[in-house]
Design an enzyme around this catalytic site. Structure first.
Site, PDB file in Angstrom:
ATOM      1  N   CYS A 272      11.700   6.458  13.217  1.00 46.98           N
ATOM      2  CA  CYS A 272      10.933   6.890  12.056  1.00 46.98           C
ATOM      3  C   CYS A 272      10.363   5.855  11.994  1.00 46.98           C
ATOM      4  CB  CYS A 272      11.446   7.013  10.703  1.00 46.98           C
ATOM      5  SG  CYS A 272      10.427   7.456   8.990  1.00 46.98           S
TER       6      CYS A 272
ATOM      7  N   GLY B 170       8.736   6.359   2.015  1.00 43.22           N
ATOM      8  CA  GLY B 170      10.625   6.803   1.224  1.00 43.22           C
ATOM      9  C   GLY B 170      11.113   7.948   0.735  1.00 43.22           C
ATOM     10  N   GLU B 171      12.182   7.550   0.019  1.00 48.01           N
ATOM     11  CA  GLU B 171      13.211   8.468   0.285  1.00 48.01           C
ATOM     12  C   GLU B 171      13.260   8.469  -1.197  1.00 48.01           C
ATOM     13  OE1 GLU B 171      15.122  11.030   1.084  1.00 48.01           O
ATOM     14  OE2 GLU B 171      16.764  11.189  -0.640  1.00 48.01           O
TER      15      GLU B 171
ATOM     16  N   SER C 215      11.411  16.115  -0.999  1.00 45.76           N
ATOM     17  CA  SER C 215      11.918  16.454   1.189  1.00 45.76           C
ATOM     18  C   SER C 215      13.405  15.334   0.710  1.00 45.76           C
ATOM     19  CB  SER C 215      11.409  16.338   1.960  1.00 45.76           C
ATOM     20  OG  SER C 215      11.388  16.196   3.260  1.00 45.76           O
TER      21      SER C 215
ATOM     22  N   CYS D 282      16.424   5.730   8.724  1.00 41.40           N
ATOM     23  CA  CYS D 282      16.704   6.943  10.125  1.00 41.40           C
ATOM     24  C   CYS D 282      15.763   6.383  11.710  1.00 41.40           C
ATOM     25  CB  CYS D 282      15.583   8.253   9.712  1.00 41.40           C
ATOM     26  SG  CYS D 282      16.595   8.568   8.142  1.00 41.40           S
TER      27      CYS D 282
ATOM     28  N   CYS E 224      11.020   2.398   2.935  1.00 40.45           N
ATOM     29  CA  CYS E 224      12.248   3.220   2.853  1.00 40.45           C
ATOM     30  C   CYS E 224      13.428   2.064   3.029  1.00 40.45           C
ATOM     31  CB  CYS E 224      12.019   4.550   3.534  1.00 40.45           C
ATOM     32  SG  CYS E 224      13.306   5.502   3.779  1.00 40.45           S
TER      33      CYS E 224
ATOM     34  N   SER F  66      15.893  17.249   5.809  1.00 35.85           N
ATOM     35  CA  SER F  66      15.786  16.151   6.921  1.00 35.85           C
ATOM     36  C   SER F  66      17.145  16.777   7.521  1.00 35.85           C
ATOM     37  CB  SER F  66      15.588  14.849   6.687  1.00 35.85           C
ATOM     38  OG  SER F  66      14.057  14.938   6.889  1.00 35.85           O
ATOM     39  N   LEU F  67      17.651  18.042   8.118  1.00 34.87           N
ATOM     40  CA  LEU F  67      19.024  18.166   9.048  1.00 34.87           C
ATOM     41  C   LEU F  67      18.694  17.593  10.667  1.00 34.87           C
ATOM     42  CD1 LEU F  67      21.493  19.291   8.149  1.00 34.87           C
ATOM     43  CD2 LEU F  67      20.266  21.996   9.085  1.00 34.87           C
ATOM     44  N   ASN F  68      18.306  17.867  11.139  1.00 30.81           N
ATOM     45  CA  ASN F  68      17.651  17.309  12.616  1.00 30.81           C
ATOM     46  C   ASN F  68      19.133  17.292  13.514  1.00 30.81           C
ATOM     47  OD1 ASN F  68      14.886  16.268  11.019  1.00 30.81           O
ATOM     48  ND2 ASN F  68      16.116  14.570  10.827  1.00 30.81           N
TER      49      ASN F  68
ATOM     50  N   CYS G 215       4.177  13.368  10.438  1.00 33.09           N
ATOM     51  CA  CYS G 215       5.469  13.197   9.631  1.00 33.09           C
ATOM     52  C   CYS G 215       6.583  12.373  10.215  1.00 33.09           C
ATOM     53  CB  CYS G 215       6.328  14.107   9.951  1.00 33.09           C
ATOM     54  SG  CYS G 215       8.074  14.847   9.187  1.00 33.09           S
TER      55      CYS G 215
ATOM     56  N   CYS H 257       0.530  14.874   0.982  1.00 34.53           N
ATOM     57  CA  CYS H 257       1.785  14.204   0.909  1.00 34.53           C
ATOM     58  C   CYS H 257       2.046  12.936   0.606  1.00 34.53           C
ATOM     59  CB  CYS H 257       2.387  14.421   3.106  1.00 34.53           C
ATOM     60  SG  CYS H 257       3.069  13.633   3.122  1.00 34.53           S
TER      61      CYS H 257
ATOM     62  N   ASN I  50       7.006  13.181  16.259  1.00 39.92           N
ATOM     63  CA  ASN I  50       5.621  12.425  16.210  1.00 39.92           C
ATOM     64  C   ASN I  50       6.468  11.008  16.908  1.00 39.92           C
ATOM     65  OD1 ASN I  50       3.861  14.544  15.693  1.00 39.92           O
ATOM     66  ND2 ASN I  50       5.136  14.465  13.912  1.00 39.92           N
TER      67      ASN I  50
ATOM     68  N   GLU J  51       0.982  -1.142  -0.429  1.00 43.88           N
ATOM     69  CA  GLU J  51      -0.237   0.148  -0.153  1.00 43.88           C
ATOM     70  C   GLU J  51       0.808   1.138   0.459  1.00 43.88           C
ATOM     71  OE1 GLU J  51      -1.638  -1.235   3.888  1.00 43.88           O
ATOM     72  OE2 GLU J  51      -3.702  -1.785   2.571  1.00 43.88           O
TER      73      GLU J  51
HETATM   74  S1  SF4 Z   1      12.605  10.154   7.891  1.00 43.54           S
HETATM   75 FE1  SF4 Z   1      12.103   9.516   5.294  1.00 43.54          FE
HETATM   76  S2  SF4 Z   1      14.585   8.710   4.903  1.00 43.54           S
HETATM   77 FE2  SF4 Z   1      14.494   8.803   6.680  1.00 43.54          FE
HETATM   78  S3  SF4 Z   1      13.895   6.803   7.239  1.00 43.54           S
HETATM   79 FE3  SF4 Z   1      11.761   7.871   7.493  1.00 43.54          FE
HETATM   80  S4  SF4 Z   1      11.044   8.275   5.407  1.00 43.54           S
HETATM   81 FE4  SF4 Z   1      13.205   7.265   5.092  1.00 43.54          FE
END
Ligand code: SF4
Length: 377
Positions: free
Chosen positions: A127, A167-168, A199, A124, A120, A231-233, A351, A113, A308, A98
């Protein structure tokens, strides 16, 4: 018999090439293709036999109808949290994969979005999607289908698209660029490039390729105006590497070099530096100072996102007071920034919360049973 082509995955120029061949006049398909494309994205209809442009050539209309298909994926789920909701689309008849897309109301319009992959591989640590692992890339048609479904099936006035779902995007860049060309086409959905944001986790080659495309105007085959978010973070390599494995390959110095190459079309444009604030990890005053210092030469807006938490997350969201303090300090240091309100966290639509671990579990069980059938997934 070849399978009909997914019409949502074709740019208008690609459609014209195919139609020209069906017409027996290669290179002369634009007239009929433009009519099909416009009808598709204005009326959500693929019926060449109803178009006046095909009135004197019903045979061509029939060949076009048989050569392409408009097959919208089934909506397999919808979960709402106030005005924000996510919907799931089935992408693979057999393996039950999905996509997840999130409709986000803004002041005067809605943002969608979209996902560019199922799962992915970037890993990260904060995530939810990363917990699924990588399952497969989406095609351009599957990306466009998310917008098409939101607009025409769910009736949402989508005028802004952000590639911030599962996904990236730079890991599936050919499909993402093709989807952007389709979404922004002036005879189609007409979503301005300035209203489309890609992004990225911070892949330097991906940013540079997009930057090259963003130098040229749409008429010249470019994507001028496209927006970039990264995505710097973290304010330094130590913190970033602890959160994001990609930093081991593309460190913050390399990332800054890529930031500086991004073409900003207008004086008030900026690169969006996304910064997920995680309690006790990257939310201290010392982090704010380092961050402002890192971004000093870059025209960037820091988008602060209170974390989150994903399922079973080792990390926590900072208190509102801590977020406000970080924001104030950045402002005092002259860094343009804003705080993104958290929307959709009640339904795992915020997010960093997209993804369905059950799907990846299903896939690994199926792989164990029959490895060869899933290699192409
Ligand atoms: S933050 Fe984005 S790039 Fe990083 S694992 Fe999650 S979906 Fe992938």
């Amino acid at each position: 018999m070849p399978q009909p082509l997914d019409i949502l995955g074709l740019t208008r120029a690609e459609l014209a090439i195919e139609v020209g061949i069906l017409h027996g006049k290669p290179g002369k398909g634009a007239y009929h293709a433009d009519a099909v494309f416009k009808d598709l994205y204005e009326n959500a209809r693929f019926a060449p036999e109803l178009l006046p442009e095909f009135g004197d050539n019903p045979g061509l209309a029939e060949r076009v109808r048989d050569h392409f298909r408009l097959a919208l994926p089934d909506i397999t789920g919808r979960q709402g949290d106030g005005d924000t909701f996510k919907f799931l689309l089935k992408v693979d008849g057999e393996s039950a994969l999905e996509t997840e897309s999130v409709v986000i109301p803004m002041k005067a319009y809605k943002t969608l979005c979209v996902s560019s992959q199922v799962g992915c591989k970037m890993g990260c640590r904060f995530c939810e999607t990363a917990q699924m692992g990588f399952l497969r890339n989406l095609t351009a048609g599957e990306i466009v289908a998310q917008v098409f479904t939101a607009r025409f099936v769910l009736g949402e006035p989508i005028e802004n698209v952000v590639f911030m779902g599962m996904g990236e995007p730079t890991d599936n860049l050919d499909a993402v660029i093709r989807a952007i060309r389709i979404l922004s086409d002036q005879r189609g959905l007409r979503i301005p490039l300035r209203s489309i944001t890609v992004s990225t986790v911070g892949s330097v080659p991906g940013i540079l390729r997009l930057a090259e495309a963003a130098q040229l105007r749409l008429q010249e085959g470019g994507l001028r105006g496209l927006r970039l978010a990264v995505s710097l973070n973290a304010p330094d390599d130590a913190v970033r590497s602890s959160l994001m494995p990609v930093n081991g390959t593309h460190d913050m110095a390399a990332l800054k070099g890529a930031f500086l190459k991004w073409p900003l079309a207008r004086p008030d444009d900026f690169v969006l530096a996304e910064y997920v604030l995680i309690a006790g990890v990257n939310d201290g005053p010392e982090h704010a100072r380092l961050l402002a210092d890192y971004l000093r030469e870059v025209r960037a807006c820091v988008n602060l996102i209170p974390y989150n938490p994903r399922n079973d997350s080792p990390y926590a969201r900072p208190t509102p007071e801590r977020v406000a303090e970080f924001f104030r300090l950045l402002q005092d240091l002259g860094q343009y920034c804003r705080i993104r309100g958290t929307k959709g966290d009640g339904v795992m639509a915020a997010c960093g919360q997209l993804g369905n671990r059950a799907v990846s579990r299903k896939k690994s069980h199926a792989e164990a049973r029959n490895p060869s059938t899933l290699e192409t997934v």
